[in-house]
Every structure is written in structure tokens, then in C-alpha cells.
Design an enzyme around this catalytic site. Sequence first.
Site, PDB file in Angstrom:
ATOM      1  N   LYS A 194      40.883  29.346  44.681  1.00  0.00           N
ATOM      2  CA  LYS A 194      41.121  30.355  44.536  1.00  0.00           C
ATOM      3  C   LYS A 194      42.469  29.920  44.159  1.00  0.00           C
ATOM      4  O   LYS A 194      43.727  29.383  44.088  1.00  0.00           O
ATOM      5  CB  LYS A 194      41.960  31.471  46.005  1.00  0.00           C
ATOM      6  CG  LYS A 194      42.461  32.310  46.185  1.00  0.00           C
ATOM      7  CD  LYS A 194      42.475  32.784  48.127  1.00  0.00           C
ATOM      8  CE  LYS A 194      43.935  34.201  47.866  1.00  0.00           C
ATOM      9  NZ  LYS A 194      43.918  34.709  48.715  1.00  0.00           N
ATOM     10  N   LYS A 247      38.091  32.665  42.950  1.00  0.00           N
ATOM     11  CA  LYS A 247      38.362  34.006  42.830  1.00  0.00           C
ATOM     12  C   LYS A 247      40.207  34.444  42.790  1.00  0.00           C
ATOM     13  O   LYS A 247      40.796  33.086  42.698  1.00  0.00           O
ATOM     14  CB  LYS A 247      39.084  34.496  44.267  1.00  0.00           C
ATOM     15  CG  LYS A 247      40.177  35.387  44.591  1.00  0.00           C
ATOM     16  CD  LYS A 247      40.314  35.810  46.654  1.00  0.00           C
ATOM     17  CE  LYS A 247      41.541  36.360  45.949  1.00  0.00           C
ATOM     18  NZ  LYS A 247      41.755  36.695  47.333  1.00  0.00           N
ATOM     19  N   SER A 273      41.186  43.075  43.369  1.00  0.00           N
ATOM     20  CA  SER A 273      41.997  44.094  42.900  1.00  0.00           C
ATOM     21  C   SER A 273      42.867  44.352  41.624  1.00  0.00           C
ATOM     22  O   SER A 273      42.427  45.266  40.872  1.00  0.00           O
ATOM     23  CB  SER A 273      43.192  44.323  44.159  1.00  0.00           C
ATOM     24  OG  SER A 273      44.317  43.646  43.667  1.00  0.00           O
TER      25      SER A 273
END
Length: 326
Positions: A194, A247, A273
Site C-alpha cells: 500500500k 493499492k 477513489s
Amino acid sequence: MLRRPRRNRKSQAIRNMVEETRLSVKDFIFPMFLLEGANKQVAVDSMPGIYRYSTDLMLKEIEACMKLGICAFDVFPVVEEKHKDKTATKSYDPNFFYLQSLKRIKEEFPEACIMTDVAMDPYSTDGHDGLVEDGKILNDETLDILGEMALAQADTGIDIIGPSDMMDGRVEFIRDILDENGHEEVSIMSYTAKYASAFYGPFRDALDSAPKAGDKKTYQMDPANLQEAIIEADLDEAEGADFLMVKPALAYLDVIKLLNDNYELPIAAYNVSGEYSMIKAADEKGWLDGTRTMLESLLSIKRAGANVILSYFAKEVGQLNQQGLL
Ligand code: PBG
């Protein structure tokens, strides 16, 4: 010319036959934002088409998605400021609306796969994924809180725990607590690689969870690094993760490929997003065909090696599939 690659592109029927990658509704997990209360649906301004729902309306939304073949959901709580504190106590309070709602969702839809997020940021007055002391994010002290949070979530009957906090050692820590409490069947989808990314902006709007001070660079990975993803993946595999997640997705396709080439565990990618909002914004301006851009982007994530895609586009993919357009 003996070789004419164009022959395999000459008709739709042939193109269909030689297609190497195909999206399916079964690939997707739909991230959703849960509100306290009833009969509430509030748009996320920076994510056109995405809403925060109270439990009753989220149940309806889940039902609609399941009719479209989307069966997996990642539920994030929108926590009001009055519920936040330094140590994220609401995150493991069994009476807190989020945990109550998860229970209801699993009762109504036992066949749905429900995933939850483990990190302190939505519940913390500091807006960080870990405990903050003198501007530092404490690792080992945070693990105790994450463990309580994961256990409380598992107690609601959910299927997959998603530690998104990037603290060292949290996968094993959570695995041990789950097992000690009879939750051997609850899976862990670790946010393995991440990155400290600007693409999370709209999500932090949706949850009002941005850090109050500083950034997340001492725990989330440096976007410059690829080798380091192997260190994280080795640890998560050894610590008992069931899935390895990368991610964001689109700016990190090389990381998805690297992990898929080197690990047997299923690879998930989080199409975050900001990746959603960019396409929606360009579509609204008439600068890009939103649907085609969406499908091409999702396809690239799968082609890079993701078995599972978390995406705010999931419902739209389901709708296209129903219309025979996937
Ligand atoms: C919380 C969390 C974040 C996202 C998922 N879980 C934000 C962050 O780390 O700041 C981002 C998801 C998205 O942008 O869609 N730890």
C-alpha cells in the site's frame, strides 16, 4: 508475408476467441461507505455516482448489486467527529453502529462476502492509521488496537478482514487473535503493498478521515519502490495472509505483475477513489468516454495479474454485464 497478426483481429468473432483477458462480475469487490442512522443517502461530491448509505439503504443497495452478480462488498464506516478519540475505542465497541450494521448485513445476506477494513484512521482524532505520540506513529502499541478491532469485526460474522494500516507484524498479530477466538475461517486480505498515494484524496473526503497533521509516509510505501513490495509480500505470506493486495492499482501495475509472478496467493488490486474520480471527471467534461475508459483500465488491472479487483466501478460493471455489454 507468412505472419500477419491482423488476421486474428479481422472480426469480432475471432477477436473474442483470441481474447487473453476477460472481466467478470465475479472478479469484483464493491467498496461502500456506511452512515449512522436510518434513511440516509448522501452523495460523495468528489466521486460522482457514489453515495454514503445508512444501513437500511445499504441493504437495498447490496441487494441490487447481488442481482447484478456482484457478491462481495468492502464496508467502510463514516464516523462522526463526536465518536472519534485518540485510541479509536469505537472501532471495537460492539454497540457501535458499524459493528451492529455488519451483523445485520450478514444476517440479511449470509451468501454475500463481506470485507471490513482494519486501521485506526476513521475512528481516530488524529486521522492516522496508527496511534500517534509526539508526531510519531507507534507500531507495536497500535497492534493491540488493531487486534481488538479485527476481533470485534470477526465477531459480527464477516468473511474477510482487510488490514489497511501498514503496521509491521499486523497480519500475524491479527491471525493469532482470530484463531485464539475461534475465527479460523475468517480470511485476511492484507494490504501488502500500500503506497503513500495522492489517489486516496476522494476516499478521505468520503469518510472525513484525512490526517490532522503530517502524512502517512512513515508507514505507507514510497511510490518509487518495487523491490520493497517483495519484502512486504514475503512477510504477509509468512504471517498467514490469504490474499496479497496492491493499492492503488493503475499507477502500480508493475507491482501487481511482480507479486502475481512470484507468489501463489491470489493477488487483489484496489482501484482507488482517485482512479475512479479521474475517469468520472473527464467523462463529465466530455473529454473521455467514461465507460470505455473504465473497462480498459479494469482490464489492464486484470491483465497485470490481479484475481480480485476492489473498485467503485463494480456496480457499473454489473449493469453492463446485465445488458450483455461486458
Ligand atoms: C484507510 C484506507 C484508505 C483507503 C482504504 N483504507 C485511505 C488511506 O490510507 O489514507 C483508500 C481507498 C481509496 O482511496 O479508495 N487506511
